[in-house]
Design a protein around this motif. Structure first.
Motif, PDB file in Angstrom:
ATOM      1  N   GLY A  98       0.703  -1.401  -0.042  1.00 58.11           N
ATOM      2  CA  GLY A  98       0.060  -0.098  -0.251  1.00 58.11           C
ATOM      3  C   GLY A  98       0.774   1.121  -0.066  1.00 58.11           C
ATOM      4  N   TYR A  99       2.212   1.302   0.290  1.00 55.70           N
ATOM      5  CA  TYR A  99       3.113   2.329   0.382  1.00 55.70           C
ATOM      6  C   TYR A  99       3.736   2.112  -1.108  1.00 55.70           C
ATOM      7  N   HIS A 100       3.690   3.300  -1.786  1.00 58.59           N
ATOM      8  CA  HIS A 100       4.230   3.288  -2.990  1.00 58.59           C
ATOM      9  C   HIS A 100       5.260   4.561  -3.222  1.00 58.59           C
ATOM     10  N   PRO A 101       6.635   4.337  -3.089  1.00 62.44           N
ATOM     11  CA  PRO A 101       7.466   5.397  -2.896  1.00 62.44           C
ATOM     12  C   PRO A 101       7.748   5.973  -4.416  1.00 62.44           C
ATOM     13  N   VAL A 102       7.734   7.072  -4.405  1.00 63.99           N
ATOM     14  CA  VAL A 102       7.846   7.960  -5.803  1.00 63.99           C
ATOM     15  C   VAL A 102       9.189   8.801  -5.657  1.00 63.99           C
ATOM     16  N   ASP A 103       9.943   8.998  -6.628  1.00 65.47           N
ATOM     17  CA  ASP A 103      11.038   9.957  -6.698  1.00 65.47           C
ATOM     18  C   ASP A 103      10.444  11.315  -6.741  1.00 65.47           C
ATOM     19  N   ASP A 104       9.486  11.790  -7.304  1.00 63.81           N
ATOM     20  CA  ASP A 104       9.122  13.036  -7.466  1.00 63.81           C
ATOM     21  C   ASP A 104       8.420  13.495  -6.003  1.00 63.81           C
ATOM     22  N   LEU A 105       9.093  14.336  -5.455  1.00 63.13           N
ATOM     23  CA  LEU A 105       8.899  14.944  -4.046  1.00 63.13           C
ATOM     24  C   LEU A 105       7.279  15.572  -4.240  1.00 63.13           C
ATOM     25  N   ALA A 106       6.927  16.365  -5.179  1.00 61.98           N
ATOM     26  CA  ALA A 106       5.787  17.188  -5.344  1.00 61.98           C
ATOM     27  C   ALA A 106       4.608  16.002  -5.208  1.00 61.98           C
ATOM     28  N   SER A 107       4.760  14.735  -5.677  1.00 62.07           N
ATOM     29  CA  SER A 107       3.777  13.683  -5.700  1.00 62.07           C
ATOM     30  C   SER A 107       3.943  12.540  -4.418  1.00 62.07           C
ATOM     31  N   ALA A 108       4.924  12.759  -3.576  1.00 57.99           N
ATOM     32  CA  ALA A 108       5.141  11.811  -2.812  1.00 57.99           C
ATOM     33  C   ALA A 108       4.311  11.820  -1.584  1.00 57.99           C
ATOM     34  N   TRP A 109       4.114  10.568  -0.828  1.00 59.79           N
ATOM     35  CA  TRP A 109       3.653  10.555   0.572  1.00 59.79           C
ATOM     36  C   TRP A 109       4.692   9.944   1.548  1.00 59.79           C
ATOM     37  N   THR A 110       4.364  10.211   2.769  1.00 59.69           N
ATOM     38  CA  THR A 110       5.328   9.815   3.737  1.00 59.69           C
ATOM     39  C   THR A 110       5.140   8.279   4.071  1.00 59.69           C
ATOM     40  N   LEU A 111       6.178   7.869   4.685  1.00 59.07           N
ATOM     41  CA  LEU A 111       5.663   6.343   5.180  1.00 59.07           C
ATOM     42  C   LEU A 111       4.323   6.327   6.022  1.00 59.07           C
ATOM     43  N   PRO A 112       3.643   5.098   5.978  1.00 55.87           N
ATOM     44  CA  PRO A 112       2.612   4.967   6.769  1.00 55.87           C
ATOM     45  C   PRO A 112       2.862   4.922   8.217  1.00 55.87           C
ATOM     46  N   ALA A 113       2.078   5.144   8.943  1.00 60.83           N
ATOM     47  CA  ALA A 113       2.185   5.337  10.691  1.00 60.83           C
ATOM     48  C   ALA A 113       2.609   3.813  11.056  1.00 60.83           C
ATOM     49  N   THR A 114       2.250   3.024  10.526  1.00 56.60           N
ATOM     50  CA  THR A 114       2.441   1.708  11.161  1.00 56.60           C
ATOM     51  C   THR A 114       3.843   1.552  10.957  1.00 56.60           C
ATOM     52  N   CYS A 115       4.605   2.098   9.938  1.00 55.31           N
ATOM     53  CA  CYS A 115       6.037   1.843  10.141  1.00 55.31           C
ATOM     54  C   CYS A 115       6.705   2.533  11.092  1.00 55.31           C
ATOM     55  N   TYR A 116       6.070   3.059  11.951  1.00 55.85           N
ATOM     56  CA  TYR A 116       6.449   3.684  13.227  1.00 55.85           C
ATOM     57  C   TYR A 116       6.222   3.023  14.648  1.00 55.85           C
ATOM     58  N   THR A 117       4.779   2.449  14.227  1.00 56.19           N
ATOM     59  CA  THR A 117       4.310   1.905  15.563  1.00 56.19           C
ATOM     60  C   THR A 117       4.183   0.452  15.568  1.00 56.19           C
ATOM     61  N   ASP A 118       4.477  -0.433  14.447  1.00 53.65           N
ATOM     62  CA  ASP A 118       4.270  -1.792  14.521  1.00 53.65           C
ATOM     63  C   ASP A 118       5.493  -2.567  14.837  1.00 53.65           C
ATOM     64  N   PRO A 119       5.697  -3.147  15.932  1.00 52.19           N
ATOM     65  CA  PRO A 119       6.809  -3.923  16.573  1.00 52.19           C
ATOM     66  C   PRO A 119       7.459  -4.936  15.675  1.00 52.19           C
ATOM     67  N   ALA A 120       6.594  -5.197  14.634  1.00 53.17           N
ATOM     68  CA  ALA A 120       7.152  -5.935  13.390  1.00 53.17           C
ATOM     69  C   ALA A 120       8.270  -5.739  12.505  1.00 53.17           C
ATOM     70  N   PHE A 121       8.343  -4.361  12.582  1.00 55.42           N
ATOM     71  CA  PHE A 121       9.343  -3.455  11.643  1.00 55.42           C
ATOM     72  C   PHE A 121      10.852  -3.650  12.161  1.00 55.42           C
ATOM     73  N   LEU A 122      10.996  -3.566  13.471  1.00 55.89           N
ATOM     74  CA  LEU A 122      12.211  -3.407  13.854  1.00 55.89           C
ATOM     75  C   LEU A 122      13.130  -4.711  13.663  1.00 55.89           C
TER      76      LEU A 122
END
Length: 370
Positions: free
Chosen positions: A6-30
């Motif tokens: 669901g996260y689709h990183p793009v090089d174009d800054l003007a069109s980009a979205w930040t990382l989803p909140a779960t990347c910062y809150t889900d213990p599975a990422f660390l």
């Protein structure tokens, strides 16, 4: 399992979205971040002053991997896993100076170059050769007063990761080879490590969150330049006003020539280098768990001596401490708010947040690169 679906990183800054909140809150990422990011990049482990003499060594726990760094009798700097190949005992503890390393479990002894010297009472063991039981080495290098290691044998060299940083620092008049750590302070921040890095990589928040720092720098000229593995922040020190200091508005780095500047560098994933007119800071961002981060600050100076030099050093440390506590307050709040159902992703300021976008693209690149 950590999932970037669901996260689709793009090089174009003007069109980009930040990382989803779960990347910062889900213990599975660390766990995934440790394996794919921290174990594959250069990590600060200490000061060169700890291994200056032949025989010097120190140990370090790198996100659960026990290490020992040595200065051999031949003068070579080396690093190994602090794991005896007999039954996984530690071959060193703390720091000191020795001619060899001895396992604290069964007494197996290794030279400072990792070779096995003695395995007591091991006669009669078949299909076993001492030459095959050397300590497992780790990439290690030094830059200025710092020692770095990398657990990935195939990773780019540190100098490649640093790019033009050493040359730019030297050109700006900073001789880091003559600097030594003078003071260290550890700060526990109640946020995910990426929240803290995001915050460092933009000056967008300075006018609001850092009024003291805002008085020091020319915010209109503040910019962030991004490169393959690092970014730099240009922040010129404001020149002194022609009428002199304004009462009630103290300046830490008041200069009349207008040429002094502060240099800020970030090297993927968690190394920050800050250069001010009279000191250098190194900041290491250490994830303790999903919601807690240790930020290690070390201030490096040329020998400050006493009198004015010592006073200037103390003022620099106090000023940095003030900025750090302001950052901690906002990062702690952001982490709490990332759990809110009101937030999932945000957008970037094209003018001010290209550094954050660059970092988050690298995070996604490393997490999806198997």
């Amino acid at each position: 399992m950590a999932d970037l679906t669901g996260y689709h990183p793009v090089d174009d800054l003007a069109s980009a979205w930040t990382l989803p909140a779960t990347c910062y809150t889900d213990p599975a990422f660390l766990p995934l971040e440790k394996e794919r990011i921290f174990y594959r990049t250069w990590q600060w482990v200490g000061a060169t002053s700890m291994v200056q003499r032949p025989g010097d060594f120190f140990t370090y726990d790198l996100y659960g991997e026990p290490l020992v760094v040595t200065r051999g009798q031949d003068g070579a700097l080396r690093a190994f896993y602090n794991v005896c190949l007999h039954r996984a005992g530690p071959v060193a503890s703390g720091k000191g100076n020795r001619k060899s390393l001895q396992c604290r479990y069964h007494g197996w002894t290794y030279a400072l170059d990792g070779k096995l010297l003695n395995a007591p009472e091991f006669e009669g063991v078949r299909n076993w050769s001492p030459q095959e039981y050397c300590l497992r080495p780790v990439q290690v290098t030094e830059w200025g007063p710092f020692v770095f290691v990398n657990l990935d044998d195939g990773a780019p060299r540190l100098r490649e990761m640093l790019g033009a940083i050493p040359a730019e620092v030297a050109r700006a008049g900073f001789d880091i080879a003559d600097m030594q750590p003078v003071e260290r302070r550890d700060y526990l921040v109640d946020c995910n490590w990426k929240v803290y890095v995001d915050n460092y990589l933009e000056g967008y928040h300075i006018p609001i969150a850092h009024p003291g720092l805002f008085r020091e720098i020319d915010y209109d000229q503040y910019r962030v330049d991004t490169f393959r593995y690092y970014s730099s922040q240009y922040a010129p020190i404001r020149p002194a006003p022609p009428s002199g200091p304004i009462p009630g508005r103290d300046r830490r780095y008041l200069r009349g020539d207008g040429e002094q500047q502060a240099l800020y560098y970030w090297v993927f994933p968690n190394l920050m280098l800050n250069f001010y007119p009279d000191n250098m800071q190194i900041n290491i961002i250490v994830p303790l768990d999903t919601e807690r981060t240790l930020t290690i600050f070390e201030w490096c100076f040329k020998q400050p001596g006493s009198g004015e030099g010592w006073e200037s050093m103390q003022q620099s440390i106090a000023f940095s401490d003030e900025v750090q506590r302001e950052d901690m307050e906002i990062c702690n709040t952001v982490q709490r708010n990332l759990h809110s159902r009101a937030y999932n992703q945000g957008r970037f300021s094209v003018k001010r947040e290209n550094g954050v976008h660059h970092f988050q693209r690298l995070v996604a690149e490393y997490l999806t690169d198997k």
